[in-house]
Design a protein around this motif. Structure first.
Motif, short mmCIF file in Angstrom:
data_model
loop_
_atom_site.label_atom_id
_atom_site.label_comp_id
_atom_site.label_asym_id
_atom_site.label_seq_id
_atom_site.Cartn_x
_atom_site.Cartn_y
_atom_site.Cartn_z
N SER A 8 0.98 -1.16 -0.22
CA SER A 8 -0.29 0.08 -0.55
C SER A 8 0.57 1.43 0.46
O SER A 8 1.42 1.25 0.37
N GLY A 9 0.56 1.86 -0.54
CA GLY A 9 1.05 3.43 -0.35
C GLY A 9 1.54 4.09 -1.86
O GLY A 9 1.80 2.50 -3.12
N ARG A 15 12.71 8.68 -2.52
CA ARG A 15 13.06 8.28 -1.48
C ARG A 15 14.15 6.76 -2.09
O ARG A 15 15.46 7.18 -1.44
N ALA A 18 17.07 8.70 -2.27
CA ALA A 18 18.15 9.03 -1.32
C ALA A 18 18.10 7.39 -0.76
O ALA A 18 19.87 7.27 -0.21
N MET A 104 11.14 1.40 9.64
CA MET A 104 10.65 2.57 10.35
C MET A 104 10.48 3.70 9.42
O MET A 104 9.38 4.85 10.13
N SER A 105 11.19 4.02 8.39
CA SER A 105 10.85 5.26 7.83
C SER A 105 9.83 5.10 6.94
O SER A 105 9.19 4.20 6.59
N PRO A 106 9.82 6.57 6.05
CA PRO A 106 8.50 6.59 5.40
C PRO A 106 8.49 5.19 3.83
O PRO A 106 7.95 5.19 2.84
N LEU A 107 9.86 4.83 3.37
CA LEU A 107 10.07 3.87 2.73
C LEU A 107 9.37 3.06 1.97
O LEU A 107 9.30 1.81 3.34
N ARG A 108 9.00 2.55 1.51
CA ARG A 108 8.21 1.78 1.18
C ARG A 108 9.48 0.51 0.52
O ARG A 108 10.40 0.63 0.09
N ARG B 76 -0.24 1.92 7.50
CA ARG B 76 1.00 2.51 7.98
C ARG B 76 1.70 3.92 7.57
O ARG B 76 1.96 4.71 8.24
N HIS B 77 1.93 3.48 6.12
CA HIS B 77 2.59 4.47 5.63
C HIS B 77 2.03 6.08 5.72
O HIS B 77 2.81 6.92 4.93
N LEU B 80 3.62 7.37 8.89
CA LEU B 80 5.91 7.08 8.89
C LEU B 80 6.68 8.16 8.97
O LEU B 80 7.67 8.59 9.24
N GLY B 81 5.69 9.74 8.16
CA GLY B 81 6.80 10.22 7.77
C GLY B 81 6.46 11.65 9.26
O GLY B 81 6.74 12.69 8.97
N ILE B 83 6.15 10.18 12.38
CA ILE B 83 7.02 9.63 13.22
C ILE B 83 7.80 9.36 13.71
O ILE B 83 8.78 9.34 12.63
N ASN B 84 8.96 9.57 14.61
CA ASN B 84 10.47 9.14 14.02
C ASN B 84 10.54 8.07 15.57
O ASN B 84 9.76 8.28 16.44
N PHE B 105 18.95 10.22 5.45
CA PHE B 105 17.23 10.37 6.15
C PHE B 105 16.53 11.38 6.34
O PHE B 105 14.77 11.17 5.80
N LEU B 108 14.91 9.97 3.03
CA LEU B 108 14.09 9.20 3.08
C LEU B 108 12.47 9.78 3.52
O LEU B 108 11.04 9.49 4.10
N TYR B 109 12.44 10.54 4.87
CA TYR B 109 11.84 11.35 5.15
C TYR B 109 10.66 12.62 4.66
O TYR B 109 9.92 13.48 5.15
#
Lengths: 273, 249
Positions: A8-9, A15, A18, A104-108, B76-77, B80-81, B83-84, B105, B108-109
């Motif tokens: 999803s997403g 990203r 990155a 835990m990052s926004p990386l899918r 969750r996607h 996620l941007g 929170i950390n 990072f 990524l964020y």
């Protein structure tokens, strides 16, 4: 977490870029890593090149003169390194204990996979292009002379390499770094079954269907056809490509499934043996 | 503390078992926006598993986690941007310099002005001198500040911290706590803090949850808990709970 949830997403090339930048920083900071990219392909090329030269002096076989050994070696190394290049970037995250940060990052997950694929191509270019160029003055073998079919060979081999690497990465995620040995060894099953240096017809009849189920088999058969008779075999390339579509699709599903199983088992919290 | 309409964290009937062994046994709690919530408990109490489930690194066996109003199991996607986290179970790539790690990072964020943000963090966390050093060659205190810089790179609305000052000298630990207090005030961020340092928890947390064997054994405002147990400090309360003399909340 289901495969649908993992998928999803949206997809962000920023990203992906990155994460690719992270691997480029790593390569730039470590000359042994750069050297390793070129070292083994160069050793292979020199070994097989001299072997081919020796056999040519003692045999009249057309295949030897056409560069079947050295061509097979270069494409075999391309296959192996496309898988290893993907797996190595993945393993770098395990070794660095960075996987939690990424997941835990926004990386899918698919962006992660895309970054690993890009790095596989970067590593291939850094490692194999110089070696392929060296083969021209050293042994008079110009793999680039194959022309457009070479691009098709490369595409098929790289796709299969990624498919294998995805499954290996999923297994390492699920089972921990203790499974990393698979990244170094699993592809070697293709060496005998994929008929890198000899025709499929040489295999026992019962083994040939298994061999044809591997995309590299069609590629190496196609390579031998071009080098020995000049014949281009689009049927073989289409077969390899069709198989690769299946393999890469299934391997992505397996990777996402194993990622989900890792979340179930809690193995992403403490990455280790 | 300012409470938004949607809690930063809402956990309902959350449970996790591994092969029949219960790690978290159906807990419920919320953490309001702008609140600092302490998560206490002995080793194996279920704190890390709880945090991992909130982050989405571990899938719950049962129950739900909503972060900033978003269901972590399905979407969750989306969050996620915002929170950390910082945890001793992860590390920053050692060969990359601090600046390179923070740049990656930030990308990524989705941080828009990466150079300015890194300069701000370097200034706030006293990292200017180490920005171009490999992360693996830093002292424990410097590494913690870098990990905190990574955790703050996206100015998160929710910060999850698992033992953020473990193995630090008292001076550096105090410095980190002060920075967290400042950040929470400035950003009105919620913080979930797992710690064994009771003085730290007393200083930083508006409210604490004490876990034991995967369950919430007690919870409340630190001063209220201390008064209710008739103890001098939170550490004594913690020992009472750990040794089985907790009161029913």
């Amino acid at each position: 977490m289901s495969i649908a949830a993992e998928l999803s997403g949206g997809f962000s090339s920023a990203r992906v870029f990155a994460l690719v930048k992270r691997y480029i920083y790593l390569l730039r900071a470590s000359w042994p890593r750069l050297l390793e990219l070129v070292y083994w392909p160069a050793v292979q090329m020199v070994t097989w090149g001299f072997l081919q030269t020796y056999v040519m002096q003692t045999s009249n076989a057309v295949a030897f003169g056409a560069g079947v050994f050295i061509g097979g070696m270069l494409l075999w190394d391309l296959l192996f390194r496309s898988q290893l290049g993907f797996s190595m970037s993945f393993l770098e995250e395990m070794w660095a204990r960075n996987m939690g940060n990424l997941l835990m990052s926004p990386l899918r997950p698919l962006e992660f996979v895309a970054a690993l694929m890009v790095m596989s191509l970067v590593r291939l270019a850094l490692g194999l292009v110089p070696v392929a160029l060296l083969a021209i003055p050293f042994f008079g073998f110009n793999v680039f002379a194959i022309g457009l079919p070479l691009a098709v060979f490369v595409t098929n081999l790289v796709l299969f390499g990624w498919a294998v690497a995805l499954v290996v990465s999923g297994l390492v995620l699920r089972n921990g770094i203790g499974a990393e040995g698979l990244a170094w060894t699993i592809m070697f099953i293709v060496l005998p079954l994929g008929c890198v240096y000899y025709p499929v017809g040489l295999l026992p009849a019962w083994l040939q269907p298994i061999s044809w189920a591997l995309p590299p088999t069609a590629v190496f058969e196609g390579l031998r056809a071009i080098l020995t008779t000049g014949a281009i075999r689009p049927d073989l390339m289409l077969w390899a490509f069709a198989l690769n579509v299946v393999y890469i699709s299934v391997s992505i599903v397996i990777f996402l499934y194993l990622l989900g199983r890792s979340r179930d088992a809690g193995s992403l919290v403490q990455m280790g043996e | 503390m300012q409470s938004g309409s949607v809690p930063a964290i809402a956990v309902a009937h959350l449970a996790k078992s591994y092969n029949g062994s219960v790690a978290v046994a159906g807990i419920d709690f919320t953490c309001a926006q702008g609140e600092v919530l302490g998560l206490l408990g002995g080793n194996g109490a279920g704190k890390t598993t709880t945090i991992a489930m909130i982050m989405g690194l571990v899938t719950p066996s049962a129950g739900s986690v909503h972060v900033l109003g978003t269901d972590m199991a399905r979407e969750r996607h989306k969050v996620l941007g915002r929170i950390n986290f910082e945890s001793p179970y992860v590390d920053m790539p050692h060969r990359l310099t601090v600046r390179q790690n923070l740049t990656v990072f930030a990308g990524l964020y989705g941080v828009s002005d990466v150079k300015t943000r890194i300069a701000q963090l370097a200034d706030d966390l006293n990292l200017a001198d180490v920005l171009d050093r490999p992360s693996g060659k830093l002292s424990a205190g410097q590494k913690t500040r870098v990990a905190l810089a990574k955790a703050l790179i996206n100015e998160p609305e929710l910060l999850l911290l698992d033992e953020p000052t473990a193995s630090l000298d008292p001076d550096t630990a105090d410095w980190i706590r002060s920075h967290l207090e400042d950040y929470r005030k400035r950003r009105n961020a919620a913080i979930l803090l797992a710690s064994h340092n009771m003085a730290e928890v007393e200083r930083l947390c508006d409210r604490v949850i004490i876990m034991k064997k995967g369950r919430i054994a007690d919870q409340g405002v630190p001063a209220d808990l201390i008064a209710r147990y008739g103890r001098a400090n939170l550490e004594e309360v913690f020992l009472d709970v750990a040794r089985g003399t907790e009161m029913l909340a």
